[in-house]
Enzyme design. Structure first.
Site, PDB file in Angstrom:
ATOM      1  N   ARG A 178       0.781  -1.081  -0.196  1.00 12.27           N
ATOM      2  CA  ARG A 178      -0.109   0.091   0.079  1.00 12.27           C
ATOM      3  C   ARG A 178       0.862   1.178   0.040  1.00 12.27           C
ATOM      4  O   ARG A 178       0.575   2.212   0.821  1.00 12.27           O
ATOM      5  CB  ARG A 178      -0.969   0.122   0.983  1.00 12.27           C
ATOM      6  N   SER A 227     -11.547  -0.634   2.587  1.00 12.25           N
ATOM      7  CA  SER A 227     -10.935  -1.341   3.701  1.00 12.25           C
ATOM      8  C   SER A 227     -10.275  -0.216   4.616  1.00 12.25           C
ATOM      9  O   SER A 227      -9.510   0.648   3.975  1.00 12.25           O
ATOM     10  CB  SER A 227      -9.679  -2.252   3.236  1.00 12.25           C
ATOM     11  N   GLU A 297      -5.383   2.526   6.858  1.00  8.54           N
ATOM     12  CA  GLU A 297      -5.399   2.288   5.454  1.00  8.54           C
ATOM     13  C   GLU A 297      -6.210   3.665   4.690  1.00  8.54           C
ATOM     14  O   GLU A 297      -5.567   4.109   3.593  1.00  8.54           O
ATOM     15  CB  GLU A 297      -5.832   1.097   4.901  1.00  8.54           C
TER      16      GLU A 297
END
Length: 312
Positions: A178, A227, A297
């Site tokens: 990420r 998410s 996130e």
């Protein structure tokens, strides 16, 4: 209020664009949570040259934010000071080549996947399961359903904070989980993604599997930001949240999804503070129950309307 904090003559001092500059622009309608404050100045450049010229002449002391489809973003209720860049129509072109796709950063991930499928190019089906735009997918090395940007990207074109236009390879971006090593303040404008010719029926079948999987396991029709927390090494964030008893937890108008506990939902009246505060409460409970500190996130940007909450 944003207007009370503005520097006198701020808008008049900004460089001109062929696109559009809008003062006190509400950002909630752009975000998937449908919550949050306004941008002091929302700038939508016409194309990469327009963006380059604007950033070259923008004083370095002016705060700058970049937003895309806002699918994994919380804009705090106090809004975004300075300049907010949002790429739009001039950055959404998609072109198919024999072994890949060239896409503007504003093109939606699912639209790129569909375009590739329509031209018989496989390997990009995973993008149909990722909400958001291609520029954001590069910035966070988005991935799902067995694929990620690190494994399909040939290059990304960017405009730096100083207005320089550059092309970076996947190796130069040093993708990690990420994360992509973009220069500070850089804006992704265009990418090339590798793909391989494949039978359209097989591509369509894979995309159908992904769609069914998402609809079955995720609250795709809710006001959510995808998410919420990163998966810790060797663990699933949703399992930790379940262990901590947070399924269905409510704070103001925000709720932890009953369907998938790593998703926060705006039930209709949530403020950005409700959503972020609920996320912090989940972090507190998970830490207390499991000893694991969950990492966000979802990006959280801007100024809170009140005092922000953090997990020590």
């Amino acid at each position: 209020m944003m207007a009370a904090q503005r520097i006198p003559g701020f808008l008049e001092q900004l460089p001109t664009v062929r696109g559009r500059i809008q003062a006190d622009a509400k950002l909630a309608p752009f975000t998937w949570f449908r919550a949050g404050g306004a941008a002091e100045a929302l700038v939508r450049p016409a194309d990469a040259e327009d963006l380059s010229g604007f950033l070259r002449d923008l004083p370095h002391e002016v705060p700058m934010h970049v937003i895309g489809a806002c699918s994994n973003l919380i804009v705090r209720d106090g809004g975004l000071p300075g300049v907010t860049i949002r790429l739009a129509r001039g950055f959404s072109t998609i072109t198919a080549e024999a072994d890949g796709i060239i896409a503007g950063a504003a093109a939606l991930d699912v639209t790129v996947a569909e375009h590739a499928a329509a031209t018989g190019l496989g390997g990009l089906e995973f993008l149909s399961g990722i909400p958001g735009s291609i520029g954001g997918a590069v910035a966070m090395n988005a991935g799902a359903y067995g694929g990620d940007m690190a494994h399909v990207l040939d290059w990304a074109e960017i405009v730096t904070r100083t207005g320089e236009q550059r092309r970076l390879t996947a190796a130069q971006l040093a993708f990690a989980y990420r994360h992509a090593a973009l220069p500070a303040g850089a804006v992704v404008t265009c990418v090339r993604l590798r793909a391989t010719p494949a039978a359209p029926t097989l591509i369509a079948a894979r995309m159908s599997e992904i769609r069914i999987s998402r609809e079955t396991s995720q609250p795709v029709r809710a006001r959510t930001g995808g998410s919420t927390f990163r998966n810790p090494d060797g663990m699933k964030a949703w399992e930790l949240i379940d262990i901590a008893g947070c399924r269905g937890l409510v704070r103001g108008g925000a709720m932890v999804s009953e369907k998938h506990t790593n998703f926060l939902i705006n039930t209709g009246t949530a403020t950005a503070a409700d959503i972020e505060g609920l996320g912090e409460e989940v972090r507190r409970r998970v830490l207390a129950a499991t000893g694991v500190t969950l990492e966000w996130e979802i990006r959280r940007i801007g100024m809170p309307a009140g005092r922000p909450e953090v997990v020590a």
